[in-house]
Design a protein around this motif. Structure first.
Motif, mmCIF file in Angstrom:
data_model
loop_
_atom_site.group_PDB
_atom_site.id
_atom_site.type_symbol
_atom_site.label_atom_id
_atom_site.label_comp_id
_atom_site.label_asym_id
_atom_site.label_seq_id
_atom_site.Cartn_x
_atom_site.Cartn_y
_atom_site.Cartn_z
ATOM 1 N N TRP A 184 -34.369 96.447 -127.500
ATOM 2 C CA TRP A 184 -32.847 96.176 -127.888
ATOM 3 C C TRP A 184 -32.142 97.533 -127.587
ATOM 4 C CZ3 TRP A 184 -36.590 95.288 -131.998
ATOM 5 C CH2 TRP A 184 -36.947 96.164 -132.456
ATOM 6 N N PRO A 185 -30.837 97.434 -127.288
ATOM 7 C CA PRO A 185 -30.113 98.696 -126.907
ATOM 8 C C PRO A 185 -29.754 99.544 -127.956
ATOM 9 C CG PRO A 185 -29.078 96.449 -126.394
ATOM 10 C CD PRO A 185 -30.185 96.141 -127.260
ATOM 11 N N LEU A 186 -30.037 100.900 -127.680
ATOM 12 C CA LEU A 186 -30.008 102.005 -128.522
ATOM 13 C C LEU A 186 -28.330 101.945 -129.284
ATOM 14 C CD1 LEU A 186 -31.137 104.854 -128.996
ATOM 15 C CD2 LEU A 186 -29.629 105.601 -127.234
ATOM 16 N N ARG A 187 -28.561 102.170 -130.546
ATOM 17 C CA ARG A 187 -27.255 102.006 -131.241
ATOM 18 C C ARG A 187 -26.691 103.353 -131.492
ATOM 19 N NH1 ARG A 187 -30.075 97.381 -133.762
ATOM 20 N NH2 ARG A 187 -31.463 98.861 -134.349
ATOM 21 N N PRO A 188 -25.235 103.635 -131.384
ATOM 22 C CA PRO A 188 -24.780 104.877 -131.654
ATOM 23 C C PRO A 188 -25.295 105.337 -133.248
ATOM 24 C CG PRO A 188 -22.985 103.167 -131.141
ATOM 25 C CD PRO A 188 -24.379 102.567 -131.166
ATOM 26 N N GLY A 189 -25.459 106.656 -133.177
ATOM 27 C CA GLY A 189 -26.136 107.225 -134.588
ATOM 28 C C GLY A 189 -27.573 107.247 -134.685
#
Ligand SMILES: NC(=O)c1ccc[n+]([C@@H]2O[C@H](COP(=O)([O-])OP(=O)(O)OC[C@H]3O[C@@H](n4cnc5c(N)ncnc54)[C@H](OP(=O)(O)O)[C@@H]3O)[C@@H](O)[C@H]2O)c1
Length: 342
Positions: A156-161
């Motif tokens: 799944w796409p990298l999430r901010p933070g």
């Protein structure tokens, strides 16, 4: 046209320069006048004869390159003479789930690669290069860049933070660093020397760990993440680093299995993976659709691939030897043009 080819066997001694007739593009194909190629660790393995039985001489090595369309075959619709393009690593994987014969479509083995002044490709295997990129920068993208892109998009796409651990300063690692920073992640990078560490800090890495000075670097990762570990590890080292990665990743985190520069046979203490619900997810470069998505992201500006240096065509052997030494920072490239100013 001129090309380097592994003619009769593996090994750099068998990589010979040959003059050949320039190929004609068939239906749906285009002829490229090549400009620049980029070397990957994989190319070292291919030339050494370590990439499995399907990859064998005679073979033109190297998967990553950029060229200009100089002729189009019948039925070519989307590309025209003068377009600057790069071939996808997997010539036959357009998008979605990988085809069953995924390995058969790899450039630079088993398919002939780009270490040549001219190459013919189906237009379906090419991506237009974004304007702001130099030839060398764009040449780093088909394998190294797309692999970094996939490692931050899958499962799944990298999430901010999120905290991301990246190993080393090769082509995949530095593109991953740039993409992860842009996505708002916290970046932790391991490397082999204070000089490389200083360059990583200059690129904006949040934490750099010298793996020689700190062989138990997972401890440093945990300390830097409040004892939890990081959400995502880009596993490029392989055999000698995987256990440290398992200790560095947080409960419920993901290790992206990408590379094996330290060896292919890893022994893993499974309870540390099972009881902490760690996902092991393998990455195999990516489809042409993934390549297009990366190119679109770079077209927006702000990210420049890191090119270590560009060797002249005649010095192909020296380029391979330099990559083998492992002192590079980013991608080692090779000019494929007769005219070095292009
Ligand atoms: N699965 C895929 O689709 C895919 C695609 C591309 C590449 N790969 C694999 O990913 C790996 C990296 O590829 P690349 O082309 O980016 O390589 P590269 O440019 O040759 O860089 C390799 C880097 O690995 C680091 N390294 C060396 N020994 C290490 C060790 N003991 N522990 C940790 N890091 C070490 C070094 O950086 P430092 O000196 O900074 O530590 C070195 O510069 C290779 O195994 C390659 O086959 C896989």
């Amino acid at each position: 046209m001129r090309t380097f080819v592994l003619e009769t066997g593996f090994g750099l001694d068998n990589l010979v320069l040959r003059e050949r007739e320039t190929p004609m593009p068939g239906p749906g194909q285009v002829l490229l006048e090549m400009r620049t190629a980029s070397l990957n660790y994989r190319d070292l393995v291919v030339v050494a004869g370590g990439h499995g039985r399907a990859v064998r001489p005679p073979l033109v090595p190297l998967s990553d390159g950029v060229g200009i369309v100089v002729e189009t075959g019948p039925g070519v619709r989307d590309l025209a003479v003068g377009d600057r393009v790069a071939p996808a690593f997997y010539q036959h994987w357009q998008g979605g789930a990988p085809p069953d014969d995924l390995e058969a479509g790899r450039l630079g083995g088993p398919l002939d690669g780009v270490l040549a002044s001219h190459c013919v490709f189906p237009e379906s295997g090419l991506v237009r290069v974004a304007e702001g990129l130099s030839n060398a920068e764009a040449a780093t993208l088909p394998c190294a860049g797309v692999t970094a892109w996939s490692a931050l998009s899958e499962p799944w796409p990298l999430r901010p933070g999120e905290s991301v651990l990246i190993q080393g300063t090769g082509g995949v690692a530095l593109m991953a660093l740039a993409l992860a920073r842009r996505a708002g992640a916290r970046t932790i990078v391991t490397t082999s020397s204070p000089i490389k560490a200083a360059r990583l800090a200059g690129l904006g890495a949040d934490l750099v760990i010298d793996r020689n000075a700190t062989p138990d670097w997972a401890r440093a990762v945990r300390e830097a993440t409040g004892g939890r570990g990081c959400e995502r590890v880009l596993e490029l080292g392989g055999a000698a680093t995987l256990n440290e990665s398992v200790k560095a990743v947080r409960t419920g985190g993901t290790i992206l299995l990408i590379g094996n520069v330290t060896g292919s046979m890893a022994e893993l203490f499974l309870p540390l993976v099972l009881t902490r619900r760690i996902t092991l997810h393998s990455v195999s470069c990516g489809s042409r659709q993934a390549f297009q998505a990366l190119m679109d992201a770079l077209a927006a500006g702000g990210i420049r691939p890191v090119v270590d240096r560009v060797f002249p065509f005649e010095e192909a052997h020296e380029a391979f030897r330099t990559l083998e030494k492992g002192e590079h920072f980013g991608n080692i490239c090779l000019s494929l043009s007769q005219d070095p100013s292009r």
